[in-house]
Design an enzyme around this catalytic site. Structure first.
Site, PDB file in Angstrom:
ATOM      1  N   ARG A 228       0.851  -1.183   0.000  1.00  0.00           N
ATOM      2  CA  ARG A 228       0.000   0.000   0.000  1.00  0.00           C
ATOM      3  C   ARG A 228       0.891   1.238   0.000  1.00  0.00           C
ATOM      4  O   ARG A 228       1.669   1.424   0.940  1.00  0.00           O
ATOM      5  CB  ARG A 228      -0.919   0.000   1.220  1.00  0.00           C
TER       6      ARG A 228
ATOM      7  N   HIS B 274      -2.742  10.960   0.528  1.00  0.00           N
ATOM      8  CA  HIS B 274      -2.242  10.728   1.889  1.00  0.00           C
ATOM      9  C   HIS B 274      -1.598  12.019   2.375  1.00  0.00           C
ATOM     10  O   HIS B 274      -0.417  12.075   2.696  1.00  0.00           O
ATOM     11  CB  HIS B 274      -1.243   9.562   1.903  1.00  0.00           C
TER      12      HIS B 274
ATOM     13  N   GLU C 136      -7.354   8.542   5.989  1.00  0.00           N
ATOM     14  CA  GLU C 136      -7.637   9.209   7.262  1.00  0.00           C
ATOM     15  C   GLU C 136      -8.129  10.656   7.103  1.00  0.00           C
ATOM     16  O   GLU C 136      -7.470  11.612   7.554  1.00  0.00           O
ATOM     17  CB  GLU C 136      -6.414   9.166   8.173  1.00  0.00           C
TER      18      GLU C 136
ATOM     19  N   ASN D 108      -7.597   1.829   9.654  1.00  0.00           N
ATOM     20  CA  ASN D 108      -6.324   2.051  10.347  1.00  0.00           C
ATOM     21  C   ASN D 108      -6.611   2.028  11.838  1.00  0.00           C
ATOM     22  O   ASN D 108      -7.439   2.809  12.325  1.00  0.00           O
ATOM     23  CB  ASN D 108      -5.729   3.412   9.971  1.00  0.00           C
TER      24      ASN D 108
ATOM     25  N   TYR E  42      -4.672   1.887  15.704  1.00  0.00           N
ATOM     26  CA  TYR E  42      -3.440   1.960  16.492  1.00  0.00           C
ATOM     27  C   TYR E  42      -3.689   1.744  17.975  1.00  0.00           C
ATOM     28  O   TYR E  42      -2.923   1.094  18.668  1.00  0.00           O
ATOM     29  CB  TYR E  42      -2.732   3.301  16.251  1.00  0.00           C
TER      30      TYR E  42
ATOM     31  N   GLU F 254      -3.614  -0.082   8.009  1.00  0.00           N
ATOM     32  CA  GLU F 254      -2.477   0.298   8.849  1.00  0.00           C
ATOM     33  C   GLU F 254      -2.656  -0.219  10.265  1.00  0.00           C
ATOM     34  O   GLU F 254      -3.726  -0.078  10.850  1.00  0.00           O
ATOM     35  CB  GLU F 254      -2.304   1.832   8.947  1.00  0.00           C
TER      36      GLU F 254
HETATM   37  N1  LIG Z   1       1.107   8.423  13.790  1.00  0.00           N
HETATM   38  N2  LIG Z   1       1.315   7.611  13.159  1.00  0.00           N
HETATM   39  C1  LIG Z   1       1.575   6.511  12.342  1.00  0.00           C
HETATM   40  C2  LIG Z   1       0.718   6.538  11.055  1.00  0.00           C
HETATM   41  C3  LIG Z   1       1.156   7.644  10.109  1.00  0.00           C
HETATM   42  O1  LIG Z   1       2.537   7.558   9.845  1.00  0.00           O
HETATM   43  C4  LIG Z   1       0.352   7.453   8.837  1.00  0.00           C
HETATM   44  O2  LIG Z   1       0.798   8.334   7.805  1.00  0.00           O
HETATM   45  C5  LIG Z   1      -1.123   7.752   9.105  1.00  0.00           C
HETATM   46  O3  LIG Z   1      -1.880   7.230   8.023  1.00  0.00           O
HETATM   47  C6  LIG Z   1      -1.617   7.172  10.434  1.00  0.00           C
HETATM   48  O4  LIG Z   1      -1.277   7.865  11.561  1.00  0.00           O
HETATM   49  C7  LIG Z   1      -0.743   6.679  11.407  1.00  0.00           C
END
Ligand SMILES: N#[N+]C[C@@H]1[C@@H](O)[C@H](O)[C@@H](O)[C@@H]2O[C@H]12
Length: 465
Positions: free
Chosen positions: A94, A138, A183, A305, A307, A371
């Protein structure tokens, strides 16, 4: 291979915790990156400036003044990076395309050298049997569009759809799965509400306008991609389970974090409670008749995504969190779980909870974890990074994903964030999320122990006891 093909076969008996787990046949294992975070070559081959080029040059916005000017120099090192992915057994990759590389001003003239790069990258991926999954946006919005209002302007949504058509026109024959946005919550509430991401604005009303125009851009791009014949289209949302004792507080934050995106995209409507709560900041006049029909057009896959979970509780006098407009009196609390280098709680069960919730409340759309990963204070010593904590993190989250599948979630794949250490937005290069260590001075890549462990997971399509 399309990434939302049905996976076949059942799954092994769920043995929570430490037992062997095998994922369904056809489950896709990948890694993920983003253009501004790894490419570098910021002023090369006709690329125009993005809002992150501007933001990272604004004093005080990014750790130590780091920028994405060089990053991981992936623009020049992509062949070796793809070969490294192949060596790790990665099945899918991706990545995002940089809109300002393809249209330097965000509209009008196309920069063929920008498209040429993605041509080369995709051909390299296919040459190694790695399936590409592309993100069209992005976060690196062409600065010229921000100068005309950015995502607060309807025009940007319309330009985004045109950009999507240009990208598909060159690469649609070799990329089966197209996701529009990554996001939009970050782009809108961090970028226009709290100001901690580009473009650095602090206007809650602008944030809600950005929410809408990002989603409208998604819908208009889906229409363009469908018309051009795209096999799979989708969007990636950062979602989190919201917990707390006060239902109103939970509903408020769940609305701003999750439902303000899930409902329009998957139900074609904004959640009424969110609309009402937001009236303090916006009159929603930017929503036009027909917009929600466009935004809610069917998609083939939802990227998730995840976390860390979010926990809230009422606290008298608590000021609003600028990232969550109208959250006065709501405190965001951390549990006593292990924390990553970002200070985020490690809670794999939150992933199971999230996937089963989305499957229950928004049934019918296949899911991909686009993610999941963690930053830890990795140390390179004698040519090795013994990142046991990342292995434990991923092991736990893979098991949590497996539990969600066992509970009925239609999960098709998992992309670990990230392939390699990279530019971590406002944290600059201080935070390392990669499976592969990057020495930024030499650009040397060193697969961490977690990368070697992940190679075995992919080979087994699951985890050992
Ligand atoms: N912070 N963090 C890690 C990660 C970031 O590096 C990504 O670009 C985003 O899509 C998402 O926030 C997650």
């Amino acid at each position: 291979m399309t990434l939302s093909m049905g996976v076949s076969g059942g799954i092994s008996e769920e043995t929570a915790g430490t037992g062997e787990v095998i994922f369904p046949e056809g489950f896709v294992w990948g890694t993920a990156t983003a253009s501004y975070q790894i490419e570098g070559a910021a002023n090369e081959d006709g690329r125009g400036p993005s809002i992150w080029d501007t933001f990272s040059r604004t004093p005080g916005k990014v750790f130590a003044g780091h920028t994405g000017d060089v990053a991981c120099d992936h623009y020049h090192r992509y062949r070796d990076d793809v070969a490294m992915m192949a060596d790790l057994g990665v099945q899918a990759y991706r990545f995002s395309m940089a809109w300002p590389r393809i249209q330097p001003d965000g509209s009008g003239p196309v920069n063929p050298r920008g498209l040429d790069f993605y041509d080369r990258l995709v051909d390299e991926l296919h040459g190694h049997g790695i399936t590409p999954l592309v993100t069209l946006y992005h976060w690196d919005l062409p600065q010229a569009l921000e100068d005309r209002g950015g995502w607060t302007s309807r025009e940007t949504a319309e330009r985004f759809a045109e950009y999507a058509a240009v990208a598909y026109g060159r690469l649609g024959d070799r990329i089966a799965t197209w996701t529009t946005l990554n996001e939009p919550w970050c782009s809108s509430f961090l970028g226009y509400g709290a100001g901690v991401h580009a473009p650095g604005r602090t206007d809650p009303g602008a944030a809600f306008a950005a929410v809408h125009h990002l989603l409208l851009g998604h819908g208009l791009a889906v229409a363009e991609l469908r018309a051009a014949g795209a096999a799979q289209v989708g969007i990636t949302l950062n979602l989190a389970p919201i917990s707390g004792d006060d239902p109103e507080a939970v509903a408020h934050i769940d609305g701003l974090q999750n439902r303000i995106f899930l409902d329009p995209v998957l139900r074609g409507e904004y959640p009424a409670d969110v609309v009402e709560r937001a009236r303090r900041f916006t009159d929603w006049s930017f929503v036009r008749d027909g917009d929600l029909d466009i935004i809610g057009a069917p998609i083939d896959v939802l990227g998730v995504n995840y976390y860390s979970p979010t926990a809230v509780r009422l606290r008298a006098g608590q000021p609003a969190n600028p990232v969550h407009p109208g959250s006065e009196g709501i405190a965001f609390v951390q549990g006593d779980e292990e924390k990553t280098a970002m200070g985020w709680s490690v809670k794999p069960s939150g992933l199971t909870e999230l996937l089963t919730r989305v499957s229950r409340d928004y049934p019918g759309t296949p899911l991909i974890i686009t993610e999941n990963g963690a930053a830890f204070d990795d140390v390179l010593a004698d040519g090795r990074v013994a990142d046991e904590r990342r292995i434990a993190f991923l092991d736990g989250h893979f098991r949590a994903a497996h539990a969600a599948i066992a509970a009925g979630a239609d999960l098709r794949g998992y992309f670990v964030w990230s392939l390699m250490d990279n530019f971590e937005w406002a944290e600059g290069y201080a935070k390392r999320f990669g499976l592969v260590h990057v020495d930024y001075a030499s650009q040397r890549r060193t697969p961490k122990d977690s990368a070697l462990w992940y190679r075995e997971v992919i080979r087994r399509n699951g985890l050992q006891a």
